[in-house]
Motif scaffolding. Structure first.
Motif, short mmCIF file in Angstrom:
data_model
loop_
_atom_site.label_atom_id
_atom_site.label_comp_id
_atom_site.label_asym_id
_atom_site.label_seq_id
_atom_site.Cartn_x
_atom_site.Cartn_y
_atom_site.Cartn_z
N THR A 122 -11.94 6.79 44.09
CA THR A 122 -10.82 7.63 43.63
C THR A 122 -9.67 6.80 43.08
O THR A 122 -8.78 7.33 42.41
N ASN A 123 -9.67 5.49 43.35
CA ASN A 123 -8.62 4.62 42.83
C ASN A 123 -9.01 3.96 41.50
O ASN A 123 -8.27 3.13 40.98
N SER A 124 -10.16 4.32 40.99
CA SER A 124 -10.63 3.73 39.74
C SER A 124 -9.69 4.08 38.59
O SER A 124 -9.14 5.18 38.52
N GLU A 125 -9.51 3.13 37.66
CA GLU A 125 -8.70 3.38 36.47
C GLU A 125 -9.48 4.21 35.45
O GLU A 125 -8.92 4.67 34.46
N LYS A 128 -11.40 7.50 34.36
CA LYS A 128 -11.48 8.93 34.70
C LYS A 128 -12.95 9.38 34.70
O LYS A 128 -13.43 10.01 35.65
N TYR A 129 -13.66 9.04 33.63
CA TYR A 129 -15.10 9.31 33.56
C TYR A 129 -15.70 8.54 32.40
O TYR A 129 -14.99 8.02 31.53
N GLY A 142 -10.05 6.57 30.23
CA GLY A 142 -9.23 6.08 31.33
C GLY A 142 -8.21 7.11 31.77
O GLY A 142 -7.88 8.05 31.04
N ASN A 143 -7.69 6.92 32.96
CA ASN A 143 -6.65 7.81 33.48
C ASN A 143 -5.35 7.71 32.66
O ASN A 143 -4.52 8.61 32.71
N ASN A 144 -5.20 6.61 31.91
CA ASN A 144 -4.00 6.43 31.09
C ASN A 144 -4.16 7.01 29.69
O ASN A 144 -3.30 6.83 28.83
N LYS A 157 -9.26 5.76 25.35
CA LYS A 157 -10.68 6.07 25.15
C LYS A 157 -11.36 4.89 24.47
O LYS A 157 -10.93 4.43 23.42
#
Length: 215
Positions: free
Chosen positions: A149-152, A154-155, A174-176, A179
């Motif tokens: 769950t702490n991965s940067e 997203k999928y 990424g969560n930021n 792409k």
């Protein structure tokens, strides 16, 4: 109210069963990809790399190539070469006339050259995704969601050629909002390789005036 609850429970049960079946189907396809890759003595991949972040108005596009044999690799990217001989990682930057030598670090979330074709095996939940037709090729996508769950990340979306079971495209979000898309231009297997391909010749680079950095 009771009838409503029963319908809701049945719907959730059916949805859960469908999700589990999709997950199993995705894992089965990934196992086929893994077994196919492992059947080759070596693999050469030429690829296009695109990084995009719309909010930051960033778009970078380049190409690279990698030769893989087991865990060993030679990776050419952005004018530099990275070599892994099974023990040390050597990063050669001709522009700076520098070579950095270091131990390989393990990051379960990173897609490193040695894990480029097998990274999906661990650390992800699998979901069956869309099927695309790319110039007559059927590309089946599998969605990979990191368990950490702490991965940067997203999928990731892994596009697989349904016929050859070769990886065609990897899309990482990424969560930021960044792409990253890697598209395979050429995929060659069991190529004749020089015996010294994965050997670093330190004396050669010293003679050429390179600065050797050891970390």
């Amino acid at each position: 109210m009771k009838r409503y609850n029963i319908i809701t429970i049945l719907f959730l049960a059916l949805a859960s069963t469908a999700f589990a079946q999709d997950s199993q189907k995705a894992k089965a396809l990934l196992d086929e990809v893994y077994n196919t890759v492992k059947s080759y003595d070596n693999v050469y991949v030429d690829f296009k790399y695109v990084l995009e972040n719309n909010e930051a108005n960033i778009r970078q596009e380049t190409r690279g190539d990698v030769t893989l044999q087991g865990e060993k690799y030679v990776f050419n990217y952005l004018g530099s070469t990275q070599l892994y001989d099974g023990n040390k990682v050597y990063t050669i930057v001709p522009e700076n006339e520098e070579v950095t030598i270091e131990d390989r670090t393990e990051d379960n979330n990173a897609v490193t050259p040695s894990k480029m074709l097998t990274f999906y095996r661990n650390g992800h939940k699998y979901q069956w995704d869309i099927l695309q037709n790319v110039q007559g090729r059927k590309i089946q996508y599998v969605k990979l969601v990191p368990i950490d769950t702490n991965s940067e990340v997203k999928y990731r979306l892994l596009g697989i050629d349904a016929e050859t079971k070769h990886i065609y495209r990897l899309i990482e979000v990424g969560n930021n909002g960044t792409k990253t898309t890697i598209t395979v231009n050429s995929f060659k297997t069991n190529q004749p390789l020089s015996k010294s391909l994965f050997t670093f010749d330190e004396a050669k680079y010293k003679n050429d005036g390179y600065y050797i950095i050891r970390n």
